[in-house]
Design a protein around this motif. Sequence first.
Motif, short mmCIF file in Angstrom:
data_model
loop_
_atom_site.label_atom_id
_atom_site.label_comp_id
_atom_site.label_asym_id
_atom_site.label_seq_id
_atom_site.Cartn_x
_atom_site.Cartn_y
_atom_site.Cartn_z
N GLN A 1 1.55 -61.43 -26.36
CA GLN A 1 0.94 -62.28 -27.47
C GLN A 1 0.79 -62.26 -28.90
OE1 GLN A 1 -3.17 -61.48 -26.67
NE2 GLN A 1 -3.42 -63.44 -27.21
N LEU A 2 0.76 -61.08 -29.32
CA LEU A 2 0.64 -60.22 -30.29
C LEU A 2 1.85 -60.21 -31.44
CD1 LEU A 2 -1.48 -56.32 -29.59
CD2 LEU A 2 -1.94 -58.50 -30.77
N ILE A 3 2.16 -60.01 -31.11
CA ILE A 3 4.02 -60.04 -31.47
C ILE A 3 4.57 -61.61 -32.02
CG2 ILE A 3 6.70 -59.68 -31.16
CD1 ILE A 3 6.14 -57.37 -29.45
N GLU A 4 3.82 -62.64 -31.10
CA GLU A 4 4.48 -63.88 -31.16
C GLU A 4 3.19 -64.63 -32.35
OE1 GLU A 4 4.18 -66.61 -28.20
OE2 GLU A 4 5.28 -65.54 -26.59
N ILE A 5 2.36 -63.80 -32.49
CA ILE A 5 0.98 -64.44 -33.09
C ILE A 5 0.91 -63.12 -34.89
CG2 ILE A 5 -1.39 -63.18 -34.04
CD1 ILE A 5 -2.18 -63.36 -30.72
N GLY A 6 1.55 -62.02 -34.22
CA GLY A 6 2.37 -61.27 -35.57
C GLY A 6 3.91 -62.32 -37.26
N ARG A 7 4.32 -62.85 -35.63
CA ARG A 7 5.70 -63.10 -36.40
C ARG A 7 4.83 -64.54 -37.20
NH1 ARG A 7 8.15 -65.03 -31.99
NH2 ARG A 7 9.15 -62.63 -31.94
N ALA A 8 4.07 -65.46 -35.98
CA ALA A 8 3.94 -66.29 -36.98
C ALA A 8 2.52 -66.55 -38.61
CB ALA A 8 2.49 -67.54 -36.13
N LEU A 9 2.08 -65.51 -38.26
CA LEU A 9 1.34 -65.47 -39.87
C LEU A 9 2.45 -64.22 -40.05
CD1 LEU A 9 -2.30 -63.26 -37.43
CD2 LEU A 9 -1.96 -65.46 -38.89
N PHE A 10 3.10 -63.68 -40.10
CA PHE A 10 3.98 -63.00 -41.46
C PHE A 10 4.57 -63.54 -42.09
CE2 PHE A 10 3.68 -59.16 -38.76
CZ PHE A 10 2.58 -58.59 -39.56
N ALA A 11 5.66 -64.97 -41.03
CA ALA A 11 5.83 -66.04 -41.15
C ALA A 11 5.18 -67.11 -42.58
CB ALA A 11 6.33 -66.69 -40.01
N ALA A 12 4.28 -67.22 -41.94
CA ALA A 12 3.36 -67.81 -43.08
C ALA A 12 2.53 -67.14 -44.22
CB ALA A 12 1.84 -68.38 -42.14
N LYS A 13 1.97 -66.55 -44.40
CA LYS A 13 1.83 -65.53 -45.65
C LYS A 13 2.87 -65.16 -46.18
CE LYS A 13 -2.85 -65.41 -45.18
NZ LYS A 13 -4.13 -65.19 -44.10
N GLY A 14 3.53 -63.93 -45.56
CA GLY A 14 3.44 -62.46 -45.32
C GLY A 14 3.19 -61.53 -45.38
N PHE A 15 4.17 -60.32 -45.92
CA PHE A 15 3.25 -59.55 -45.00
C PHE A 15 1.58 -59.08 -45.55
CE2 PHE A 15 3.04 -54.35 -45.69
CZ PHE A 15 3.16 -54.19 -43.99
N GLU A 16 2.11 -58.22 -47.23
CA GLU A 16 1.02 -57.86 -47.50
C GLU A 16 -0.33 -58.67 -47.09
OE1 GLU A 16 0.75 -54.82 -48.65
OE2 GLU A 16 3.03 -54.99 -49.17
N ALA A 17 -0.54 -60.31 -47.75
CA ALA A 17 -1.21 -61.66 -47.36
C ALA A 17 -2.05 -61.13 -45.72
CB ALA A 17 -1.24 -62.51 -47.32
N VAL A 18 -1.44 -60.53 -44.52
CA VAL A 18 -2.05 -60.23 -43.09
C VAL A 18 -2.77 -59.33 -42.64
CG1 VAL A 18 -1.03 -60.86 -40.55
CG2 VAL A 18 0.15 -62.21 -42.53
#
Length: 276
Positions: free
Chosen positions: A9-26
């Motif tokens: 679950q955390l991997i799926e959520i992290g993937r979506a957030l990193f894709a949308a905002k980039g590493f630094e913004a998450v």
Amino acid sequence: MTSLQRREQLIEIGRALFAAKGFEAVSVEEIAAHAKVSKPIVYEHFGGKEGLYAVIVDREMRALTSVLEAALDDPTVNPRQIVERTALALLTYIEENAEGFQVLVRDSPSTDPSGSFSSLLGDIAVRVEDILSETFKRQKLSVKGVPYYAQMLVGMTVFTGQYWADRPKVSKEQLAAYIVDLAWHGLSRLDSKPQLLFEGVKARKEAERRAKRGIDAETPVPDGEASSPLKQTDLDHTLREDSGLQNVSSGKQVAQHSAEPEAEVLRFEQETEQND
């Protein structure tokens, strides 16, 4: 939810957030909030957002590497089929793994350059280089430019795929056809000794020679007129033998490849030295 399920679950959520905002913004807080868990849970599974990001990138890198290597796996098939297969493989990955692709191409921490997207493209370019080298040798073409041609082909396909990911106005098959059309016709009409026609030292010298002869310097040099003419390499000749394709785009018959290509290259080099 089991520990494994929570991790996925955390991997799926992290993937979506990193894709949308980039590493630094998450942030870890944001990841935990979307998963409806406390921050310690994220730290427990991944040690922080860096660990989560590394797992996501590793998965996507392995998936993309697998599909591209499979497309390049059989260099004995028709060369055009390799180009088509590789372009479609990348576009299919982008279509089916949109978030994962965005994670790979977005900004990322430079903690592990060997596991970066650019390193993956470098590895793929090496595979393409091996294939091109064999084809160039068969056609008596200099292999000096092969590493650059390989980078051009990979870069063209990847950056076009990035553009298409944000603007999917055509199907992946149509886009693959566009990519292959440009790449294939470029490969099939390579000169054995490519040179600049209007810019560069040799081009300026040629312009000066033509000016002395009263020829407009802005007029392209017709075949056979230049003091150091290039023999167009008929790479397409062998490729047509394999695929039955005919070059009809220009409406003109492609010149037959010289029966003695090595002697032709030698003559070109001698003429160039004399003119320079």
